[in-house]
Enzyme design. Structure first.
Site, short mmCIF file in Angstrom:
data_model
loop_
_atom_site.label_atom_id
_atom_site.label_comp_id
_atom_site.label_asym_id
_atom_site.label_seq_id
_atom_site.Cartn_x
_atom_site.Cartn_y
_atom_site.Cartn_z
N CYS A 104 -31.45 74.34 -13.24
CA CYS A 104 -32.09 75.39 -12.57
C CYS A 104 -31.71 75.17 -10.90
O CYS A 104 -31.63 74.19 -10.38
CB CYS A 104 -33.62 75.21 -12.49
SG CYS A 104 -34.48 76.40 -11.28
N CYS A 116 -37.89 73.99 -4.89
CA CYS A 116 -39.20 74.34 -6.00
C CYS A 116 -39.79 73.12 -6.28
O CYS A 116 -39.28 72.20 -6.77
CB CYS A 116 -38.77 75.11 -7.19
SG CYS A 116 -39.95 75.44 -8.26
N TYR A 301 -64.90 67.52 -24.18
CA TYR A 301 -64.11 68.44 -23.42
C TYR A 301 -63.44 69.00 -24.56
O TYR A 301 -62.05 69.28 -24.49
CB TYR A 301 -62.99 67.35 -22.82
CG TYR A 301 -63.55 66.22 -21.85
CD1 TYR A 301 -64.19 66.64 -20.48
CD2 TYR A 301 -63.67 65.11 -22.19
CE1 TYR A 301 -64.41 65.61 -19.77
CE2 TYR A 301 -64.22 64.04 -21.51
CZ TYR A 301 -64.62 64.34 -20.06
OH TYR A 301 -65.25 63.40 -19.53
N ASP A 371 -60.47 64.85 -24.83
CA ASP A 371 -59.47 65.53 -24.40
C ASP A 371 -59.78 66.07 -22.70
O ASP A 371 -60.05 67.01 -22.51
CB ASP A 371 -58.79 66.66 -25.16
CG ASP A 371 -57.59 67.32 -24.45
OD1 ASP A 371 -56.91 66.57 -23.70
OD2 ASP A 371 -57.11 68.35 -25.09
N CYS A 398 -53.55 63.35 -20.38
CA CYS A 398 -52.27 64.08 -19.84
C CYS A 398 -51.94 63.45 -18.64
O CYS A 398 -51.05 63.93 -18.10
CB CYS A 398 -52.88 65.64 -19.25
SG CYS A 398 -54.29 65.97 -18.49
#
Length: 443
Positions: A104, A116, A301, A371, A398
């Site tokens: 990119c 970015c 969650y 989660d 995560c």
């Protein structure tokens, strides 16, 4: 009385300047370090998408570098009194064999590219990205939980583009600048980098034209590519009117054949952004928990009810599933998605508070899946969780640092980490998804 002569100051001694009241004047601020270039040998990868280096005894967190490289770093944050600096590798003097040209043109240091902040690792060959992420997971669990783990980060299945780490992101939150141009924010900045394309975004996201539209009066726009409708959905922000919903289909192979279901999801709600993530995680959770008919399952969650639906079908009408979710829109969607399963109860509210109330009421569970958001579950949730009497818990995480911290809480309370799996659900970024199975150590 006439004052006598002033006493001479000792030779070679200088005193600090003082104000009219005799107090020392503050010293002039040191020259700023931001904008200077320093040469460093790059050390290990760290959590957050940067590597650790040292310059004159001070830690430098370096983006766009790789362990073992010799680079020139442009300092982007830091003052003379700070214990660490942040910077971008703007020149590579000795390259790692794992370095590649970013696919990119927007990815890279702000001094040499548009800058970015959406991707951290486009300069790294994809297999090595996963090795670096595995190193971060190992380091976090060792440092925060005292565990030595052997983990690899797996690729998710998908299209040839997905296998290259591209075109996988089905939900994109675009920012909009003062001129109405859409893009992504620069790293650690509110500045918007306008884009013509985003190579990790699903092609349907780009096909909406959101990146070429002038979004007058908007601060952002969410673009969602789901299973239904076929075209991606745009939601300008701030929202003016009702938010549209989309449909996500999930199919997994289970012990009794293929399990499949469709889920209604608000376009601004939570759903895994990689198309292979939801079915992969669901299959893993079912395999690890092995829910049996008549058992009691808890989904914390719970989002729109992905895990709760499959658990309900596994425990059957003689069992029970309690789904707890704090987001009101997700609770509404979960209630609709689970309405044909009478063995499921959906509760809306803060998970820690609801879980504590359940413990006080004597609620027990055989299996639990949680989660949580990136901040993790936290001590209060863990404290209540271990009092439910569950035989097994699967934690979908995560953020490896939050997982490691919560793992330490579970270890302190007599639980053990029995299985750990890591999945590359976010190629080209530093993010990694972990699925951790916990059991009572005495079990």
């Amino acid at each position: 009385m006439t004052p006598g002569p002033r006493r001479p100051r000792p030779s070679g001694r200088r005193t600090a300047p003082r104000d009219r009241r005799g107090a020392p004047r503050p010293a002039a601020p040191p020259d700023p370090l931001v904008g200077r270039t320093v040469e460093v040998e790059v050390g290990p990868i760290a959590h957050g998408g940067h590597c650790v280096a040292r310059h004159e005894g001070r830690v430098v967190f370096v983006r766009h570098a790789l362990p073992g490289e010799l680079v020139r770093v442009l300092v982007t944050e830091g003052r003379a009194k700070d214990s660490f600096l942040r910077g971008d590798a703007v020149e590579v003097l000795r390259a790692s064999p794992h370095r590649v040209t970013p696919p990119c043109p927007y990815a890279g240091p702000a001094a040499t590219t548009p800058g970015c902040g959406g991707c951290d690792l486009q300069h790294v060959a994809l297999p090595h990205q996963r090795e670096l992420k595995a190193a971060v997971v190992r380091e976090q669990l060792q440092r925060l939980a005292g565990l030595e783990v052997d983990v690899v980060v797996e690729a998710l299945p998908g299209t040839p583009e997905h296998e290259r780490g591209l075109r996988w992101r089905t939900r994109v939150e675009l920012a909009v600048d003062a001129a109405g141009r859409a893009g992504l924010r620069a790293h650690r900045s509110h500045d918007v980098v306008p884009l013509d394309d985003c190579l990790i975004a699903d092609e349907r996201v780009v096909a909406t034209g959101a990146l070429s539209t002038v979004w007058t009066g908007c601060t952002g726009v969410d673009v969602v590519a789901a299973d239904e409708p076929e075209a991606a959905v745009e939601v300008p922000l701030p929202v003016d009117g009702p938010v549209p919903s989309v449909v996500q289909h999930v199919a997994v192979d289970g012990p009794e054949g293929e399990w499949e279901e469709s889920f209604l999801v608000s376009a601004r709600g939570f759903w895994q952004v990689h198309p292979a993530a939801a079915p992969t995680f669901l299959a893993h959770v079912l395999s690890e928990l092995d829910p049996q008919p008549g058992e009691r399952a808890l989904d914390l969650y719970a989002g729109v009810g992905l895990f709760a639906a499959a658990l309900a079908d596994a425990v059957g009408v003689t069992g029970a599933v309690l789904a707890v979710e704090g987001d009101a829109v997700a609770v509404e969607d979960a209630t609709a998605n689970l309405e044909d399963r009478p063995q499921v109860e959906v509760r809306g509210g803060d998970v820690a508070r609801e879980l504590s109330a359940m413990v006080d009421q004597g609620v027990v569970a055989d299996v639990v899946v949680l989660d949580p958001p990136r901040t993790g579950a936290g001590r209060d949730v863990v404290d209540a969780l271990v009092r439910l009497g569950a035989r097994r818990v699967v934690y979908v995480a995560c953020d490896p640092a939050a997982l490691a911290r919560d793992t330490s809480y579970l270890l302190e309370r007599g639980w053990r980490l029995s299985h750990l799996r890591a999945v590359d659900a976010f190629p080209m970024t530093h993010h990694v998804e972990c699925l951790a199975t916990f059991e009572p150590a005495a079990g």
